[in-house]
Design an enzyme around this catalytic site. Sequence first.
Site, short mmCIF file in Angstrom:
data_model
loop_
_atom_site.label_atom_id
_atom_site.label_comp_id
_atom_site.label_asym_id
_atom_site.label_seq_id
_atom_site.Cartn_x
_atom_site.Cartn_y
_atom_site.Cartn_z
N ASN A 1 0.87 -1.19 0.00
CA ASN A 1 0.00 0.00 0.00
C ASN A 1 0.90 1.23 0.00
O ASN A 1 1.79 1.33 0.83
CB ASN A 1 -0.90 0.00 1.24
CG ASN A 1 -1.67 1.30 1.43
OD1 ASN A 1 -1.92 1.73 2.54
ND2 ASN A 1 -2.05 1.94 0.34
N GLY A 2 0.63 2.13 -0.93
CA GLY A 2 1.44 3.35 -1.04
C GLY A 2 1.81 3.56 -2.47
O GLY A 2 1.19 2.99 -3.38
N TYR B 1 -10.36 11.38 5.47
CA TYR B 1 -11.18 10.64 4.51
C TYR B 1 -10.86 9.16 4.38
O TYR B 1 -11.76 8.34 4.36
CB TYR B 1 -11.05 11.28 3.12
CG TYR B 1 -11.70 10.47 2.02
CD1 TYR B 1 -13.07 10.56 1.78
CD2 TYR B 1 -10.95 9.60 1.22
CE1 TYR B 1 -13.68 9.80 0.78
CE2 TYR B 1 -11.55 8.84 0.22
CZ TYR B 1 -12.91 8.95 0.00
OH TYR B 1 -13.49 8.20 -0.98
P1 5GP Z 1 -14.70 15.84 -6.35
O1 5GP Z 1 -16.08 15.43 -6.66
O2 5GP Z 1 -14.58 17.25 -5.85
O3 5GP Z 1 -13.75 15.55 -7.45
O4 5GP Z 1 -14.18 14.88 -5.19
C1 5GP Z 1 -14.55 15.09 -3.86
C2 5GP Z 1 -15.27 13.90 -3.32
O5 5GP Z 1 -14.50 12.75 -3.57
C3 5GP Z 1 -15.49 13.98 -1.81
O6 5GP Z 1 -16.85 13.75 -1.56
C4 5GP Z 1 -14.64 12.86 -1.25
O7 5GP Z 1 -15.37 12.19 -0.24
C5 5GP Z 1 -14.39 11.96 -2.39
N1 5GP Z 1 -13.11 11.26 -2.44
C6 5GP Z 1 -13.02 9.93 -2.63
N2 5GP Z 1 -11.77 9.52 -2.73
C7 5GP Z 1 -11.01 10.56 -2.62
C8 5GP Z 1 -9.61 10.69 -2.68
O8 5GP Z 1 -8.85 9.76 -2.85
N3 5GP Z 1 -9.17 11.94 -2.54
C9 5GP Z 1 -10.01 12.97 -2.34
N4 5GP Z 1 -9.48 14.17 -2.12
N5 5GP Z 1 -11.34 12.87 -2.28
C10 5GP Z 1 -11.84 11.68 -2.44
MG MG Z 2 -17.54 11.91 -0.37
#
Ligand code: 5GP
Ligand code: MG
Length: 465
Positions: free
Chosen positions: A106-107, A246
């Site tokens: 993982n990484g 998250y």
């Molecule tokens: P966006 O729709 O702005 O591109 O992504 C934000 C959403 O993606 C948030 O609701 C967050 O919960 C989700 N998210 C899921 N996986 C990731 C991740 O690996 N990185 C980030 N920054 N957001 C994630």
């Molecule tokens: Mg989300």
Amino acid sequence: CGVFGVVGVQDAANFVALGLHALQHRGQEAGGIVSHDPAEGFNSVRRFGYVRDNFTSQDVMATVPGPLAIGHVRYSTAGSKGQTAIRDVQPFFGEFAMGGAAIAHNGNITNANALRRELIERGSIFQSSSDSECIIHLMARSMGRSIPDRMEEALRKVEGAFSVVAMTRTKLIGVRDPLGVRPLVLGKIGDGYALSSETCALDIIGAEFIREIKPGEMVVINDEGVQSHFPFRPQPSKFCIFEHVYFSRPDSILGGRSVYETREAIGRELAKENPVDADLVCPVPDSGTPAAIGYSLESGIPYAMGIIRNQYMGRTFIEPTEQIRNMGVRLKLNVNRALIEGKRVILVDDSVVRGTTSRKIKEMILDAGAKEVHFRIASPPTAWPCFYGVDTPDRDKLLAASMSEEQMAEHLAVDSLKFISLDGLYRAVGQFQGRDKACPQYCDACFSGEYPVTPSDMIDRGFEM
Ligand code: 5GP
Ligand code: MG
Ligand code: SF4
């Protein structure tokens, strides 16, 4: 990704399947298990899709017998764009002079391209496009006399983030990179042991959480117990702060505190920093839920489930293409119209990356008759890509890379949009003095642009820090 391993129990692979199921949020594209049995030797099974669809049948599990097994759930990141091929699914296996070994990683290795080039020039034959395969080839070239020695030597050449769970015929091995970017924990089950990305996967198999593997630590576990040593030059630790926000599951324990409690504290901090007069606090489920509860408790504004999540959908972000992600929001989330109509609503989410989720949700909330929409985000603006195992898109797709907070609010056409400050986030995760600017206590590169490990492959490709 998620990694899990068990030694010293009957039918270890069954425990690994359960563990991987509990780690499914860390990777949903594919999963694999390798086991060893004294009579049957090494066996493996690798499949696309969810653990529950692949590793529950007796027929499949009977192919991976024995008291020692490791597994991996995959989520493809920076180095490996595009569709996952089955040969990229871990654990990877290698046969050495002293016997076989399997590894699950993982990484993200930040010098994998350079290593791969070098290894190929010297005759290594790569089977996959995965950065993790470098570890196996480096081990093959090592002159070390035991597999743990070879692994140690291999990992000293690797830069970036790695939490590795590996196995030989008789040993379960766990290693964390010297910065400890990704998590890894140790548990006890009966006479045996388990290694896991997160404690929630120890719970599912009834293992007792013993402790976190420390940054830079290597543990080698066999019948005689756990041996620990520190093969790398010590460095200040840089655990991924986004695991708190998250990535990890809310029922896991990180740094001695439940992730849920940390997220609630983040929500409280967010409310202190960015209050607003409104009627309801609603989470963007599930990732925004604990922070929304914290926001509501701190502000005194009632909490409501204004958005309902379809439990049969996975994490949207992890869907590889833009189109699926766009659809994904509607497939996954729906507004609870009865609660929203005529209300001034605060929406709490964990992060804004491309802005896809927030834009769709705002539309849905307004369609349902909300009077005002205020976004409150439980992390600072994501302005930089992650090169250590979280799949953020290229910098030009990140909303915060080119826009200020005000510009983002305008772009999303919401009444207000506010993010927690970086210092506020540090306070909420337990650093009460805030962020130490000279030597930040965590990796926060996706927010600050300060990369604790130079992403050398990306710089070769023209990335500017
Ligand atoms: P966006 O729709 O702005 O591109 O992504 C934000 C959403 O993606 C948030 O609701 C967050 O919960 C989700 N998210 C899921 N996986 C990731 C991740 O690996 N990185 C980030 N920054 N957001 C994630
Ligand atoms: Mg989300
Ligand atoms: Fe975590 Fe962000 Fe650092 Fe990546 S860049 S390891 S997501 S804090």
